[in-house]
Design a protein around this motif. Structure first.
Motif, PDB file in Angstrom:
ATOM      1  N   GLY A 151       0.810  -1.211   0.000  1.00  0.00           N
ATOM      2  CA  GLY A 151       0.000   0.000   0.000  1.00  0.00           C
ATOM      3  C   GLY A 151       0.842   1.258   0.000  1.00  0.00           C
ATOM      4  N   LYS A 166       2.344   1.777  -3.466  1.00  0.00           N
ATOM      5  CA  LYS A 166       1.343   2.189  -4.458  1.00  0.00           C
ATOM      6  C   LYS A 166       0.876   3.631  -4.241  1.00  0.00           C
ATOM      7  CE  LYS A 166       0.489  -1.221  -7.365  1.00  0.00           C
ATOM      8  NZ  LYS A 166       0.510  -1.014  -8.837  1.00  0.00           N
ATOM      9  N   ARG A 167       0.842   4.080  -2.990  1.00  0.00           N
ATOM     10  CA  ARG A 167       0.442   5.467  -2.738  1.00  0.00           C
ATOM     11  C   ARG A 167       1.482   6.446  -3.286  1.00  0.00           C
ATOM     12  NH1 ARG A 167      -1.729   6.665   3.214  1.00  0.00           N
ATOM     13  NH2 ARG A 167      -2.124   8.657   2.176  1.00  0.00           N
ATOM     14  N   PRO A 170       1.876   4.915  -7.974  1.00  0.00           N
ATOM     15  CA  PRO A 170       0.703   4.121  -8.382  1.00  0.00           C
ATOM     16  C   PRO A 170       0.936   3.239  -9.596  1.00  0.00           C
ATOM     17  CG  PRO A 170       0.078   6.395  -7.932  1.00  0.00           C
ATOM     18  CD  PRO A 170       1.571   6.347  -7.914  1.00  0.00           C
TER      19      PRO A 170
END
Length: 267
Positions: free
Chosen positions: A21, A24-25, A28
């Motif tokens: 996470g 990806k933040r 992306p």
């Protein structure tokens, strides 16, 4: 852009997913490849060897590796760049160096710039707060020098990789790690076994922790009968001990770091 990820986190807890996470933040578009999260806890050597074995099969990108029993201590957080343009992110405990040295380490930097970490850094989860953000930023094109000050390459922590003792009719080696099938990887190569006259079909005696068994040198599992102990070259060109259709580590009570003796002349 690619980020590969190796750790001893396992898959039962939220650690791996949380790191995904975070990456990806920040990035992306990054594609994350999980090499493995099944390195036994705190087994830095096994993690280093698996990383070094697998990176050549990975796309060029940022290689995140976290096997970090010294988290929160004096060990430095680290980013490396090799001659192929790959980046390596993780603790300065020897984990990254065997993989990065395959192509040659061109740069080493301590992760010290808070702009490329999470706002709050836990003392126990640098994988989430420090390493995953750094890997994501590198994959996104941030120059490695932005992450922190340079470190001399010869000042990096290196692991003591055991070398086998080769004699005319005997090899004394070390168990490097045990995989999930119970196959026992050794610090012995095909060149070593040829040097002492072991070729496919040769019968040898193996002494592992006082357990003495006979094994046959084989090219593939198909060359051995079910239940036979075999000495074979694995897919990373290390010699390994296995049982055809069985679990060699369980039968021989093998563990990483054990000494193993392979005798030819005593048969």
């Amino acid at each position: 852009m690619f980020v590969t990820f190796l750790s001893d986190f396992g898959l039962q807890d939220d650690f791996v997913g949380t790191c995904h996470g975070v990456i990806k933040r920040i990035a992306p578009e990054a594609q994350i490849i999980d090499i493995t999260h099944g390195i036994p806890p705190q087994q830095i050597l096994q993690g280093a060897l698996v990383l070094a074995n697998t990176v050549p099969y990975m796309p060029v990108g940022a290689h995140l590796a976290v096997v970090d029993p010294g988290v929160g201590g004096a060990r430095r957080p680290l980013a490396l760049r090799d001659a192929e343009g790959r980046f390596y992110v993780g603790p300065d405990n020897g984990l990254l160096v065997p993989a990065a040295e395959r192509a040659g380490i061109e740069a080493a930097h301590e992760l010290a710039n808070p702009a490329y970490a999470l706002e709050t850094i836990s003392r126990t989860f640098h994988g989430r707060d420090l390493f995953a953000p750094a890997a994501a930023h590198l994959a996104s094109g941030v120059p490695i020098g932005e992450l922190g000050p340079p470190i001399a390459v010869d000042a990096l922590v290196r692991l003591d990789l055991p070398k086998p003792d080769i004699r005319p009719d005997r090899i004394v080696g070390t168990v490097l790690y045990v995989d999930s099938f119970g196959n026992i990887a050794l610090n012995v190569t095909r060149e070593h076994v040829i040097e002492v006259g072991i070729v496919p079909g040769t019968q040898v005696e193996i002494d592992l922790g006082g357990e003495r068994v006979y094994a046959v040198a084989a090219r593939t599992f198909a060359d051995a009968r079910p239940g036979d102990i075999m000495l074979y070259e694995d897919s990373y060109r290390n010699m390994s001990v296995a049982i055809s259709n069985g679990n060699a580590a369980e039968m021989l009570h093998a563990r990483a770091g054990q000494s193993i003796r392979i005798d030819v002349g005593r048969l």
